[in-house]
Design an enzyme around this catalytic site. Structure first.
Site, PDB file in Angstrom:
ATOM      1  CD  GLU A  44     -33.888  70.887  98.897  1.00 36.30           C
ATOM      2  OE1 GLU A  44     -33.331  71.982  98.983  1.00 36.30           O
ATOM      3  OE2 GLU A  44     -33.256  69.816  98.760  1.00 36.30           O
ATOM      4  CG  ASN A  73     -37.412  65.247  97.004  1.00 34.02           C
ATOM      5  OD1 ASN A  73     -37.588  64.287  97.740  1.00 34.02           O
ATOM      6  ND2 ASN A  73     -36.205  65.661  96.637  1.00 34.02           N
ATOM      7  CG  HIS A 113     -30.013  64.551 102.748  1.00 37.01           C
ATOM      8  ND1 HIS A 113     -29.151  63.749 102.009  1.00 37.01           N
ATOM      9  CD2 HIS A 113     -30.746  65.229 101.844  1.00 37.01           C
ATOM     10  CE1 HIS A 113     -29.357  63.952 100.713  1.00 37.01           C
ATOM     11  NE2 HIS A 113     -30.332  64.828 100.586  1.00 37.01           N
ATOM     12  CD  GLU A 135     -32.473  64.414  97.612  1.00 37.72           C
ATOM     13  OE1 GLU A 135     -31.582  65.010  98.265  1.00 37.72           O
ATOM     14  OE2 GLU A 135     -33.243  65.019  96.845  1.00 37.72           O
ATOM     15  CG  ASP A 161     -26.904  61.414 102.673  1.00 34.69           C
ATOM     16  OD1 ASP A 161     -26.498  61.947 101.622  1.00 34.69           O
ATOM     17  OD2 ASP A 161     -27.592  62.014 103.528  1.00 34.69           O
TER      18      ASP A 161
END
Ligand code: G3I
Length: 368
Positions: free
Chosen positions: A160, A201, A237, A266, A268
């Site tokens: 990030e 990432n 996300h 990741e 979701d």
């Protein structure tokens, strides 16, 4: 020449694919776990695991072992867990995850080495010389611990680093060390493990936008300087109220064309409370779309879901009016999203990546 870890993995994959080809000679077990169908495609299906429920809940452990062939430590490998004080390391949580994965023939994706969050305060206030030394030592110690462990095959080295507009995040890392901390981190990780796949990432880079293009340009530049960035993680996300990044496949492919591996790290797909059947349906379609995009890109190694049960998701703590982003509910019941992931991995019918629209307003899919 593939490195030792990759060669061993290549052998495993060759055996698996051979086995799979034998398995596929007879129809694959339609009711098999997610990991069976992912392996048949030469992909991983992973989950982020939390050490608490992994130690204390049989149902959690059984699902984690049965359904996934890759795991990520949700928190146990972060700096605040592994080196809470200068040169004082604690690997109990990290080793728990690695040992569990080894026992269950799973790969571990290490998460994460250099991040602006969950880094202890003693690091944040260091001057440039000491901060760079602390970073290099942390990476050497943490990555080095698992360098000869075939279970740990990859790392989120840097996490990030961009703002939404594609400028660099003004973190203590960037403000103290400048952009060079990124290349230095990757070089330190490569020195600690010659065989691991090393990833950068980020979130909100799933579609083609200012942030993902900044990531693209950075990866291209770093690789032109022989900085060992050989993987890009797309956190994914997502939220059904924000729509689906319909150009995700093209985006993954443009990074793959740089010569890097890509992975969903990741995943979701949250929704606004209350959960209902219609939201479940949209969520399931989005899960299908993500798996289909990874299936379509050869260099996509697989998909990691950020947990697997809503019972332990980060989402409500961060988005109090939202919930339910995962594939099992609070009581470990499979949701439509689980079926969607299963069917997309099990050679399910290719589906349009356009999210469901209200009847009567068909939209052309922009993904071939
Ligand atoms: O370990 C302490 C515990 O001792 C203390 O009693 C408790 C009190 O609240 O806090 C515990 O730490 C929590 C930690 O998770 C471990 O459970 C932190 O408060 C909590 O903020 C932290 O949240 C994690 C979050 O990263 C931190 O930013 C989430 O579980 C985790 O899912 C989330 O994951 C991140 C990825 O690493 C990077 N990408 C974004 C993703 C979502 O934020």
């Amino acid at each position: 020449m593939p490195s030792l870890k990759w060669r061993s993995l290549a052998v495993v994959c060759a055996v698996a694919s051979a086995a799979a080809s034998v398995l596929v000679a007879t129809p694959a077990q339609a009711d098999g776990p997610l990991r069976t169908h992912a392996a048949e495609r030469g992909k991983f299906i992973g989950a982020a695991l939390a050490t608490g429920p992994l130690a204390n809940e049989t149902t959690y452990r059984n699902i984690a072992a049965t359904e996934f062939n890759q795991v990520t430590a949700e928190n146990a490998m972060k700096w605040d867990a592994t080196e809470p004080n200068d040169n004082q390391y604690s690997f109990s949580g990290a080793d728990q995850i690695v040992n569990f994965a080894t026992q269950n023939n799973q790969q571990v994706h290490g998460h994460t080495l250099v991040w602006h969050s969950q880094t202890p305060g003693w690091v944040q206030g260091l001057n440039a010389t000491n901060m760079r030394a602390a970073m290099n030592e942390h990476i050497a110690t943490v990555v080095g611990r698992y360098a000869n462990n075939a279970t740990v095959v990859s790392w989120d080295v840097v996490n990030e680093v961009f703002n939404e507009d594609g400028t660099f995040r003004q973190s203590f890392w960037f403000n103290t060390l400048g952009q060079s901390f990124i290349a230095d981190a990757f070089r330190a990780a490569r020195a600690a493990d010659p065989n691991a796949r090393l990833c950068i990432n980020d979130y909100n880079v799933e579609g083609i936008n200012a942030k993902s293009t900044a990531m693209f340009n950075l990866v291209q530049s770093l690789r032109s300087q022989n900085v060992p960035v050989d993987c890009v993680g797309f956190q994914s996300h997502l939220a059904i109220q924000f729509g689906f990044p319909n150009d995700i496949q093209q985006n993954l492919q443009r990074f793959a064309n740089l010569g890097v591996q890509v992975r969903i790290t990741e995943l979701d797909i949250r929704m606004q409370n209350p959960r209902n059947a219609q939201k479940d349906t949209t969520q399931a379609q989005y899960y299908t779309n993500v798996i289909n995009a990874c299936n379509a890109v050869t260099a996509c190694a697989g998909v990691t879901i950020w947990g697997f049960t809503d019972r332990y998701s980060w989402i409500p703590d961060t988005f109090p009016s939202e919930c339910c982003g995962l594939i099992y509910d609070n009581n470990y019941a499979q949701k439509p999203a689980y079926t969607a992931v299963h069917n997309a991995l099990d050679g399910g019918t290719p589906s349009d990546t356009t999210p469901p629209t209200t009847p009567g307003t068909p939209t052309a899919s922009n993904v071939t």
